[in-house]
Every structure is written in C-alpha cells, then in structure tokens.
Design a protein around this motif. Structure first.
Motif, mmCIF file in Angstrom:
data_model
loop_
_atom_site.group_PDB
_atom_site.id
_atom_site.type_symbol
_atom_site.label_atom_id
_atom_site.label_comp_id
_atom_site.label_asym_id
_atom_site.label_seq_id
_atom_site.Cartn_x
_atom_site.Cartn_y
_atom_site.Cartn_z
ATOM 1 N N GLY A 98 25.260 26.683 30.635
ATOM 2 C CA GLY A 98 25.361 25.480 29.816
ATOM 3 C C GLY A 98 25.417 25.801 28.335
ATOM 4 O O GLY A 98 24.961 26.838 27.888
ATOM 5 N N GLY A 99 25.997 24.914 27.563
ATOM 6 C CA GLY A 99 26.010 25.057 26.118
ATOM 7 C C GLY A 99 27.067 25.994 25.573
ATOM 8 O O GLY A 99 27.072 26.304 24.393
ATOM 9 N N ARG A 100 27.981 26.460 26.376
ATOM 10 C CA ARG A 100 29.018 27.350 25.872
ATOM 11 C C ARG A 100 30.382 26.708 26.134
ATOM 12 O O ARG A 100 30.947 26.814 27.222
ATOM 13 N N PRO A 101 30.927 26.042 25.146
ATOM 14 C CA PRO A 101 32.218 25.382 25.345
ATOM 15 C C PRO A 101 33.368 26.391 25.312
ATOM 16 O O PRO A 101 33.327 27.374 24.589
ATOM 17 N N CYS A 102 34.370 26.128 26.126
ATOM 18 C CA CYS A 102 35.573 26.952 26.150
ATOM 19 C C CYS A 102 36.793 26.035 26.065
ATOM 20 O O CYS A 102 36.746 24.885 26.498
ATOM 21 N N THR A 103 37.869 26.565 25.548
ATOM 22 C CA THR A 103 39.117 25.801 25.485
ATOM 23 C C THR A 103 39.703 25.683 26.889
ATOM 24 O O THR A 103 39.314 26.405 27.811
ATOM 25 N N ARG A 104 40.656 24.809 27.044
ATOM 26 C CA ARG A 104 41.321 24.637 28.335
ATOM 27 C C ARG A 104 42.592 25.478 28.421
ATOM 28 O O ARG A 104 43.468 25.210 29.224
ATOM 29 N N GLU A 105 42.672 26.483 27.611
ATOM 30 C CA GLU A 105 43.816 27.398 27.620
ATOM 31 C C GLU A 105 43.931 28.060 28.997
ATOM 32 O O GLU A 105 42.945 28.491 29.578
ATOM 33 N N TRP A 106 45.166 28.149 29.517
ATOM 34 C CA TRP A 106 45.387 28.804 30.804
ATOM 35 C C TRP A 106 45.911 30.215 30.554
ATOM 36 O O TRP A 106 47.080 30.435 30.253
ATOM 37 N N GLU A 133 35.933 31.479 29.693
ATOM 38 C CA GLU A 133 35.335 30.964 30.928
ATOM 39 C C GLU A 133 34.699 32.087 31.742
ATOM 40 O O GLU A 133 33.624 31.920 32.314
ATOM 41 N N LEU A 134 35.331 33.231 31.763
ATOM 42 C CA LEU A 134 34.754 34.399 32.448
ATOM 43 C C LEU A 134 33.381 34.728 31.882
ATOM 44 O O LEU A 134 32.421 34.885 32.617
ATOM 45 N N ARG A 135 33.286 34.824 30.559
ATOM 46 C CA ARG A 135 32.008 35.159 29.922
ATOM 47 C C ARG A 135 30.976 34.051 30.115
ATOM 48 O O ARG A 135 29.791 34.324 30.260
ATOM 49 N N ALA A 136 31.407 32.799 30.134
ATOM 50 C CA ALA A 136 30.485 31.676 30.266
ATOM 51 C C ALA A 136 29.957 31.517 31.686
ATOM 52 O O ALA A 136 28.869 30.992 31.885
ATOM 53 N N ARG A 137 30.720 31.947 32.671
ATOM 54 C CA ARG A 137 30.350 31.659 34.060
ATOM 55 C C ARG A 137 29.931 32.859 34.881
ATOM 56 O O ARG A 137 29.731 32.727 36.085
ATOM 57 N N THR A 138 29.809 34.013 34.276
ATOM 58 C CA THR A 138 29.419 35.187 35.075
ATOM 59 C C THR A 138 28.119 35.788 34.578
ATOM 60 O O THR A 138 27.758 35.670 33.411
ATOM 61 N N ALA A 139 27.442 36.419 35.480
ATOM 62 C CA ALA A 139 26.193 37.114 35.161
ATOM 63 C C ALA A 139 26.537 38.492 34.611
ATOM 64 O O ALA A 139 27.710 38.834 34.452
#
Length: 146
Positions: A98-106, A133-139
């Motif tokens: 949570g708290g890490r916004p990412c752009t919707r760039e594909w 998104e990779l950095r925001a959603r991975t451990a």
C-alpha cells in the motif's frame, strides 16, 4: 586322523572366504548424503516482455538458502527468510504494498524463479504491467532492480 585334516581344511577355507567377504563389504563405497541439508537453490530472472518464453532477460541472480543464505541475490538473508515463511511457494510472495502509486504505463516485466526448495523442484513466473508495479508488489525474493 584323516577326518581332522579334512575338517581343518574346510574350517580354513571357510574362514578365508569369510575374511574376503568382510574385506569386500568394508571396502565398498557407502552412499551418504553430500550435505545435512536438502538443497534449496534458485535462479531468479527479470525480463522485459509479457511471457517467460519471450521476455528479454535483463537480470538474473542466484539464491542459495541452505546451510546459510548466499548467492548473487542483493539480499539473500531476507529472501531466504521470506521463502521459509511460505514453505518455498514463490507465488505466495506476491503482495500489494500500500501507499506506492504507479503509472498505468504498459511496459510488461516478467519475473521467473526456477530451482529446488528443500529438495523439491519449483518453477514460477509472474508478469507485471511495468517495473514500478514489480517493485510495489513483490517481496525481497523477486525485488530485483534493473
């Protein structure tokens, strides 16, 4: 007297045969494990693309967790601890921080993990919309910067 000579020869032959068998048995190679730990080693890779088969690999690291964390992974201690907490299930490590916004760039990024966890073969891949998104959603296991 003849009986005792035959008996003596038989006893000598039997003793010699048993000695040879004992020598052969002790000289044989005994299978023993190479380590006290079941192997736990992975190759993790990050690639640009939306499929593990077609992604262009940008970075790959090794992660070994037994007997001590090591490899070329940037933080092997954290990564091994996370894997141990999930029993080696790489898919369970994907979280939404949570708290890490990412752009919707594909600009798809695919992460793969292949190897062995505690003696069991594992293979995993996950595709993210972009590097943020990779950095925001991975451990720590899959958080490989490139």
């Amino acid at each position: 007297m003849r009986y005792f000579r035959t008996l003596g020869a038989t006893v000598l032959a039997t003793a010699t045969g048993l000695a040879l068998i004992g020598t052969a048995c002790t000289g044989a190679a005994v299978a023993s494990p190479a380590s006290l730990y079941a192997p736990s080693a992975l190759v993790l890779a990050v690639g640009e693309g939306d499929s593990p088969e077609t992604a262009t690999i940008v970075r790959a690291v090794t992660l070994s967790c037994a007997p001590v964390p090591g490899g070329t992974h940037p933080s092997p201690e954290s990564a091994c601890a996370e894997l141990a907490a999930t029993g080696g299930d790489l898919g369970a490590l994907t979280v939404l921080a949570g708290g890490r916004p990412c752009t919707r760039e594909w600009a798809p990024v695919t992460v793969t993990g292949d190897g062995v966890w505690q003696g069991r073969r594992v293979s995993w891949s996950e595709t993210y919309g972009n590097a943020c998104e990779l950095r925001a959603r991975t451990a720590a296991v899959a958080a490989l910067s490139f």
